[in-house]
Every structure is written in structure tokens, then in C-alpha cells.
Scaffold this motif. Structure first.
Motif, PDB file in Angstrom:
ATOM      1  N   LEU A  40      19.007  67.936  20.701  1.00 38.01           N
ATOM      2  CA  LEU A  40      18.690  69.350  20.688  1.00 38.01           C
ATOM      3  C   LEU A  40      19.903  70.101  21.231  1.00 38.01           C
ATOM      4  O   LEU A  40      20.714  69.550  21.978  1.00 38.01           O
ATOM      5  N   VAL A  41      20.016  71.389  20.874  1.00 39.82           N
ATOM      6  CA  VAL A  41      21.188  72.158  21.301  1.00 39.82           C
ATOM      7  C   VAL A  41      20.760  73.533  21.827  1.00 39.82           C
ATOM      8  O   VAL A  41      19.767  74.107  21.372  1.00 39.82           O
ATOM      9  N   ALA A  42      21.513  74.029  22.794  1.00 36.13           N
ATOM     10  CA  ALA A  42      21.216  75.319  23.412  1.00 36.13           C
ATOM     11  C   ALA A  42      22.507  75.975  23.874  1.00 36.13           C
ATOM     12  O   ALA A  42      23.532  75.297  24.069  1.00 36.13           O
ATOM     13  N   LYS A  43      22.448  77.264  24.048  1.00 35.37           N
ATOM     14  CA  LYS A  43      23.637  77.980  24.523  1.00 35.37           C
ATOM     15  C   LYS A  43      23.910  77.669  25.985  1.00 35.37           C
ATOM     16  O   LYS A  43      25.060  77.503  26.402  1.00 35.37           O
ATOM     17  N   ALA A  44      22.831  77.601  26.787  1.00 35.71           N
ATOM     18  CA  ALA A  44      23.004  77.368  28.221  1.00 35.71           C
ATOM     19  C   ALA A  44      21.782  76.678  28.784  1.00 35.71           C
ATOM     20  O   ALA A  44      20.704  76.687  28.181  1.00 35.71           O
ATOM     21  N   ALA A  45      21.970  76.070  29.944  1.00 37.30           N
ATOM     22  CA  ALA A  45      20.847  75.495  30.670  1.00 37.30           C
ATOM     23  C   ALA A  45      19.943  76.626  31.160  1.00 37.30           C
ATOM     24  O   ALA A  45      20.294  77.808  31.080  1.00 37.30           O
ATOM     25  N   ALA A  46      18.785  76.258  31.679  1.00 43.17           N
ATOM     26  CA  ALA A  46      17.803  77.275  32.087  1.00 43.17           C
ATOM     27  C   ALA A  46      17.435  77.153  33.559  1.00 43.17           C
ATOM     28  O   ALA A  46      16.283  77.353  33.944  1.00 43.17           O
ATOM     29  N   GLY A  47      18.417  76.819  34.387  1.00 40.70           N
ATOM     30  CA  GLY A  47      18.193  76.832  35.828  1.00 40.70           C
ATOM     31  C   GLY A  47      17.713  75.511  36.379  1.00 40.70           C
ATOM     32  O   GLY A  47      17.947  74.440  35.811  1.00 40.70           O
ATOM     33  N   THR A  48      17.020  75.569  37.505  1.00 43.40           N
ATOM     34  CA  THR A  48      16.556  74.381  38.196  1.00 43.40           C
ATOM     35  C   THR A  48      15.644  73.539  37.306  1.00 43.40           C
ATOM     36  O   THR A  48      14.906  74.048  36.468  1.00 43.40           O
ATOM     37  N   LEU A  49      15.682  72.222  37.526  1.00 44.89           N
ATOM     38  CA  LEU A  49      14.816  71.306  36.789  1.00 44.89           C
ATOM     39  C   LEU A  49      13.475  71.122  37.501  1.00 44.89           C
ATOM     40  O   LEU A  49      12.576  70.487  36.966  1.00 44.89           O
ATOM     41  N   ASP A  50      13.325  71.687  38.673  1.00 46.07           N
ATOM     42  CA  ASP A  50      12.118  71.532  39.492  1.00 46.07           C
ATOM     43  C   ASP A  50      10.930  72.207  38.812  1.00 46.07           C
ATOM     44  O   ASP A  50      10.922  73.424  38.637  1.00 46.07           O
ATOM     45  N   PRO A  51       9.885  71.458  38.419  1.00 44.00           N
ATOM     46  CA  PRO A  51       8.787  72.061  37.655  1.00 44.00           C
ATOM     47  C   PRO A  51       7.953  73.043  38.448  1.00 44.00           C
ATOM     48  O   PRO A  51       7.263  73.885  37.851  1.00 44.00           O
ATOM     49  N   GLN A  52       7.974  72.950  39.764  1.00 45.88           N
ATOM     50  CA  GLN A  52       7.178  73.877  40.562  1.00 45.88           C
ATOM     51  C   GLN A  52       7.914  75.176  40.846  1.00 45.88           C
ATOM     52  O   GLN A  52       7.347  76.089  41.455  1.00 45.88           O
ATOM     53  N   ILE A  53       9.173  75.269  40.361  1.00 46.43           N
ATOM     54  CA  ILE A  53       9.964  76.475  40.579  1.00 46.43           C
ATOM     55  C   ILE A  53      10.403  77.111  39.273  1.00 46.43           C
ATOM     56  O   ILE A  53      10.349  78.337  39.115  1.00 46.43           O
ATOM     57  N   ASN A  54      10.846  76.296  38.316  1.00 47.91           N
ATOM     58  CA  ASN A  54      11.367  76.844  37.067  1.00 47.91           C
ATOM     59  C   ASN A  54      10.302  77.669  36.351  1.00 47.91           C
ATOM     60  O   ASN A  54       9.128  77.276  36.287  1.00 47.91           O
ATOM     61  N   ALA A 265      25.183  72.985  13.588  1.00 48.64           N
ATOM     62  CA  ALA A 265      24.921  71.603  13.984  1.00 48.64           C
ATOM     63  C   ALA A 265      23.692  71.046  13.272  1.00 48.64           C
ATOM     64  O   ALA A 265      23.675  69.888  12.842  1.00 48.64           O
ATOM     65  N   VAL A 266      22.661  71.884  13.120  1.00 49.89           N
ATOM     66  CA  VAL A 266      21.462  71.433  12.413  1.00 49.89           C
ATOM     67  C   VAL A 266      21.738  71.310  10.916  1.00 49.89           C
ATOM     68  O   VAL A 266      21.330  70.335  10.273  1.00 49.89           O
ATOM     69  N   VAL A 267      22.432  72.277  10.358  1.00 56.53           N
ATOM     70  CA  VAL A 267      22.775  72.232   8.936  1.00 56.53           C
ATOM     71  C   VAL A 267      23.547  70.957   8.612  1.00 56.53           C
ATOM     72  O   VAL A 267      23.308  70.301   7.587  1.00 56.53           O
ATOM     73  N   ASN A 268      24.454  70.572   9.496  1.00 59.23           N
ATOM     74  CA  ASN A 268      25.305  69.402   9.265  1.00 59.23           C
ATOM     75  C   ASN A 268      24.685  68.099   9.764  1.00 59.23           C
ATOM     76  O   ASN A 268      25.360  67.073   9.821  1.00 59.23           O
ATOM     77  N   ARG A 269      23.406  68.141  10.140  1.00 57.10           N
ATOM     78  CA  ARG A 269      22.665  66.973  10.625  1.00 57.10           C
ATOM     79  C   ARG A 269      23.310  66.360  11.868  1.00 57.10           C
ATOM     80  O   ARG A 269      23.209  65.154  12.120  1.00 57.10           O
ATOM     81  N   GLN A 270      23.944  67.219  12.667  1.00 54.47           N
ATOM     82  CA  GLN A 270      24.502  66.769  13.937  1.00 54.47           C
ATOM     83  C   GLN A 270      23.542  67.058  15.088  1.00 54.47           C
ATOM     84  O   GLN A 270      23.755  66.617  16.212  1.00 54.47           O
ATOM     85  N   ALA A 271      22.495  67.832  14.830  1.00 58.36           N
ATOM     86  CA  ALA A 271      21.467  68.159  15.818  1.00 58.36           C
ATOM     87  C   ALA A 271      20.140  68.295  15.084  1.00 58.36           C
ATOM     88  O   ALA A 271      20.102  68.504  13.871  1.00 58.36           O
TER      89      ALA A 271
END
Length: 555
Positions: A40-54, A265-271
Motif C-alpha cells: 500500500l502507498v501513502a503520502k505520509a504516515a499518520a502519527g503515533t501507532l498507539d491505538p488508544q491515542i491515534n 504505482a497502482v497503474v504499473n502494478r507496483q502497489a
């Protein structure tokens, strides 16, 4: 929300979802499709990975297969996906003690991804931890638990004594409330109520994965590069409705790709899937050349501008109303891709939520619908406010849509007589930054996606007094708005079941009266667009989790 089997969008082309019926024999499908890796691809991460905070849609989508609560929303498309089912609990108990007491019997034999057996101690500690880490919803969702008032005052010493009680011998956890809450089961189905090991530190774990009980476990997280997760080797499926065993072996979510690069990336089957809204100039191409790979879904969501009611110039009501009159909602919808992908709105509640009654206060010829900006009225209000000439900074994330909206707001503010500029932040830090009063954000551009389908989850979450915590990165009432008389009406409306017709009328009135104060400026209600690679099979969409990646496979 109802899932259609054909989606007409963009250039009027009907798109056929790439899916297999959910009631197909899973055992046979597992034999054929189990395995593989997805990128999967994204422009940026979305902060903490902590499920009780994110508190971001991107990671809440991922949590569907990595963490569990006592209950959860069924992992299914359409209306079935809004049904709450037992998860770590064996069943959903009927409330006792006039709706104030719930006793949950834990399932046996469930392990965390580190091999530890799930126990009642973990459940009790997890509810305490909600307050110890100052979860964004601790003061709104869970304030009615006995002992929560003390926990909100002194989070680090939180015990919830008498509020959450475990019985190891019986294998039960009893939750006692100070008063009946018709939405309590919805609230504990949220990721913020995820059950984590009792020894998990009472602090934001940031990039360190916390063990969960889901079918998958996080492997590693570098917000500058990648988030990866793969099968939890201790997982054994206990409920296909609550936590199905997945088809795909492992996932990698790569960061740092522009919206354009994600599509390529999706068009080219890289994602295999994109995470952000495709560029507007690619929509026609996607809707024709790659129609079978595009999926458009309605959702309970809102793009809006929070105005800080505690800082100049928007501590002045007339200044807030002036900006509301000046906005061209048609232009803002076009930034998102046009009327097929978004609808202009003047209110807090989206159309599918009980309590929605269409109105528009800030437009030419106010009535039910937005028609056009009223610049004459806006400039008149600016003169009356005495705020002309003030410096105003617009805070946006670095996505294309947000940046375009920010630049548009800068031009409108300049036309109204302000000295305006725009500051762009990475999506990884934007949402926490605009919540914290220490950053003195005057206005920003953000979005809200419903946690569960209820009016309170928009009105009380975004503008309730308990949702405002000064100096915190977890203060979703970004405007800092608190009206005690309106809050009393909100609290009264929340004593009724979500579907109650009388409550719907109450919420409609509150929605309109809140907008007379203009603490936020609604822009549009968006639709969700998924662009998947041709390798992805069994695409399903849930209004709670977005793409149900736990049900998908790769060819």
C-alpha cells in the motif's frame, strides 16, 4: 450505509466492484487465495501507532485486523457492517441496574501477538490506560464510567475503582456507569478501547508496536519510510464476524509518495492500493481506463475549517460569520474532484445521520441549500467586527486538496482585509498540531470521519465542552468552543437511543443553533474513493473501517 453493486461516477461510467459474495465458502476460498504480500502507498504516515491515542482514518482502518475490543463492528459490507458483535467478549450483555452496569464474559484461549494469554487484568488495565495516556475520547466517550472524574483530574493515578472490575475466577469484567448511556456499546467498539497487555507503559508508545490480539501484528514502523504488519502466529479465529482470519500474509505501507506517484504505482502494478485522494486531473482516466479498479463509496464524513474562538480575530463572532459568508463552496468541492465526489454543506451533521435537516445560514438568500457566497455581507461584518488588518495563518496538511483549500482561504482572507498566509505541515503531525492550544492555531483545514453513526459523534465530539483539553495533542474540539447552555441540550439528547425520532429533532435544533455561533465552517461531505490494483480480489467496503483489507486477497 448501503453498498451498491455498480458505481456510476466521475465521467458517468458505471464501475463494477471487484468482489466475491461475502457468503461464499470461506474454507474453499482460503485454500485458493490464502497467501501473498500486499503493498500500500501513502503520502505520509499518520502519527503515533498507539491505538488508544491515534485518531486518524488511515490507522483506524489498519487497526481492524490488529486489535480487538470487548465488542466491535461486524467486518462486513453494507448495513451489516454497522452491526456491533461480540469480540473478546462471548456476548453483548444486556445492561443491568437501570442501564448502568454491563458484565462481559471473556472468551477463553485468546493470546496477544507476544504469546501472552488474554486475562481480565488486561481489560481492566486497558480501560485505566485510556485515561492515563489522555486518549482523545477519554473525556467524551468514557467519562460516565465510575471513577472517570478522578482519572480525568489525575490521569497517572487512574484506577477506575468501582468502575471497571475484573473477576479472574469467573472470567468476567463488569463496567459500572454513573448513568445510563445508550451509546456506550458503540463507544467501546472504538479502537481507543482496544485491549492491550496490562504491562503496556502508560505513555504514548509512538513508533513502538503494542501487542494486540488480532489476526495480524505490527512488525515495524518508521514514519519516514514504512509501516509493516503480518500474521499474528498466536491467532486462532474465534469469530469470523468480529476478527476473521485474513487471506493475505503480509502488508507494507510505504510513505513518501505524492498522490500522482501513488496512482502511477497502482497503474504499473507496483502497489495494490492508494491511501490519498487521487489528483483531480487523473479522475477521468481512472473512471474510464481503470473502471473495474475504482470504487466510490458514500461515507459519514465532513471537511471543515475549525475557527479558534479563543484567539483573535475569530474570538469575534462577526469575524467568524464573515468568513462563512465569503466562502465559495462550489470552488471548494471542485478542489476535491467535483460534485460526483463531494457535496457542499453548511452544517455539522451529514445527510445519513439521524437528526440531519438541511439548512444553510451563510449564503445569499439563506434557506435550505448553499447558493453562492455573499461577499457584500461578509465585508460588512468584517468592518463591524473591527478585526480588519489582523494577521491570520491558515494551517493545512501537505496533501494536494488541503494545500489548494489553504491557498484559497488565504485569498479570501486577504480580500476581506486580513494579512493572511498559509503554513503546510506533514500529515504525520498536522492533526495533533492543530489540536494543541499551545500552538496558537487560528484556523485550519481538517476532516472528521464518524466513529459510529450518531449525531453525538459529530456535535459532541467536535464542539462539546468535554472534547476540549487545553495544551493537549488530543483535543478534538479544535475550535475550543464551549457553550454551557448548548452543552446541556447535547447532554439531554444523548440520553436517548440513536434512532429515537424525538432525539433526531433535538439534534437538528442543536445543529442549527451551533452554526449561528459559527465555531467551525463546514465545507463539504466527501465520498471515499479506493483505487486498487488488478491483483486485489474480494474488495469489500465498510462504513466503519473503509476498505476491509482483512477480507481481500491478492492474485
Amino acid at each position: 450505509m448501503k453498498r451498491t453493486t455498480g458505481l456510476c461516477m466521475l465521467v458517468g461510467v458505471c464501475l463494477l466492484p471487484n468482489m466475491v459474495l461475502a457468503d461464499s465458502n470461506r474454507g474453499d476460498l482460503m485454500k485458493v487465495h490464502r497467501g501473498g504480500a500486499a503493498r500500500l502507498v501513502a503520502k505520509a504516515a499518520a502519527g503515533t501507532l498507539d491505538p488508544q491515542i491515534n485518531y486518524t482514518p488511515l490507522y483506524w482502518t489498519i487497526y481492524q485486523g490488529t486489535y480487538d475490543g470487548l465488542v466491535t463492528f461486524r467486518k462486513a459490507p453494507g448495513p451489516e457492517g454497522t452491526v456491533i458483535v461480540p469480540d473478546l467478549a462471548e456476548n453483548i450483555p444486556q445492561p443491568q441496574n437501570d442501564g448502568k452496569t454491563y458484565t462481559f464474559k471473556l472468551r477463553q484461549g485468546i493470546k496477544f501477538s507476544n504469546g501472552k494469554d488474554l486475562s481480565t487484568d488486561d481489560v481492566v488495565a486497558s480501560f485505566q490506560r485510556i485515561f492515563k495516556v489522555s486518549s482523545p475520547t477519554s473525556g467524551s466517550f468514557y467519562k460516565n464510567i465510575i471513577g472517570a472524574d478522578a482519572c480525568l483530574k489525575e490521569p497517572q493515578t487512574c484506577t477506575l475503582e468501582g468502575g471497571v472490575v475484573g473477576d479472574k475466577i469467573a472470567g468476567t469484567v463488569t463496567i459500572n456507569l454513573t448513568g445510563a448511556d445508550p451509546e456506550f456499546i458503540d463507544k467501546i467498539a472504538m479502537p481507543h478501547a482496544s485491549i492491550v497487555p496490562s504491562e503496556t507503559p502508560a505513555k504514548d508508545m509512538g513508533t513502538i508496536p503494542i501487542p494486540g490480539t488480532g489476526a495480524y501484528a505490527f512488525d515495524a514502523y518508521d514514519p519516514n519510510k514504512q509501516l509493516s504488519w503480518s500474521r499474528n502466529r498466536y491467532f486462532k479465529e474465534w469469530s469470523v464476524e468480529a476478527q476473521p482470519d485474513g487471506f493475505i500474509d503480509s502488508f507494507k505501507l510505504d510513505f513518501g509518495l505524492t498522490e500522482e506517484a501513488q496512482v502511477n504505482a497502482v497503474v504499473n502494478r507496483q502497489a495494490d492500493a492508494i491511501s490519498d485522494q487521487p489528483p483531480a486531473d487523473r479522475l477521468s482516466e481512472l473512471g474510464t481506463k481503470y473502471a473495474s479498479q475504482v470504487h466510490l463509496q458514500a461515507q459519514n464524513a465532513l471537511w471543515y475549517v475549525p475557527l479558534n474562538v479563543n484567539l483573535p480575530p475569530f474570538d469575534n463572532l462577526k469575524a467568524r460569520q464573515a468568513l462563512a459568508y465569503a466562502l465559495d463552496l462550489k470552488a471548494l468541492v471542485n478542489f476535491f474532484g467535483g460534485r460526483n465526489l463531494a457535496s457542499p454543506t453548511c452544517q455539522i451533521l451529514p445527510p445519513a445521520i439521524a437528526g440531519y435537516e438541511q439548512f444553510c445560514l451563510y449564503t445569499k438568500n439563506p434557506g435550505q441549500k448553499w447558493t453562492a457566497p455573499d461577499l457584500e455581507k461578509a465585508k460588512q461584518l468584517i468592518e463591524e467586527s473591527g478585526t480588519k488588518g489582523s494577521q491570520v495563518t491558515v494551517i493545512v496538511d501537505d496533501g494536494d486538496v488541503s494545500r489548494n483549500i489553504g491557498q484559497y482561504l488565504q485569498s479570501v482572507l486577504t480580500d476581506l482585509g486580513y494579512k493572511a498566509d498559509v503554513k503546510s505541515l506533514s500529515n504525520n503531525i498536522h492533526f495533533t498540531y492543530i489540536q494543541n492550544t499551545n500552538n496558537k492555531v487560528q484556523l485550519s483545514v481538517t476532516q472528521w470521519y464518524s466513529d459510529y453513526p450518531a449525531a453525538s459523534n459529530f456535535i459532541n465530539a467536535l464542539l462539546g465542552c468535554d472534547s476540549f483539553t487545553p495544551g493537549s495533542d488530543s483535543s478534538v474540539n479544535i475550535s475550543g468552543f464551549c457553550d454551557k447552555s448548548l452543552q446541556a441540550r447535547i447532554d439531554h439528547a444523548m440520553t436517548f437511543p440513536t434512532a429515537d425520532q424525538g432525539a433526531a429533532k433535538l439534534w437538528a435544533g442543536i445543529d442549527k443553533d451551533l452554526m449561528t455561533q459559527a465555531p467551525i465552517l463546514p465545507l463539504f461531505t466527501p465520498k471515499h474513493l479506493d483505487f486498487m490494483s488488478s491483483r486485489v480480489g474480494n474488495y469489500l467496503y465498510s462504513s466503519q473501517y473503509s476498505w476491509l483489507w482483512v477480507q481481500a486477497w491478492v492474485k
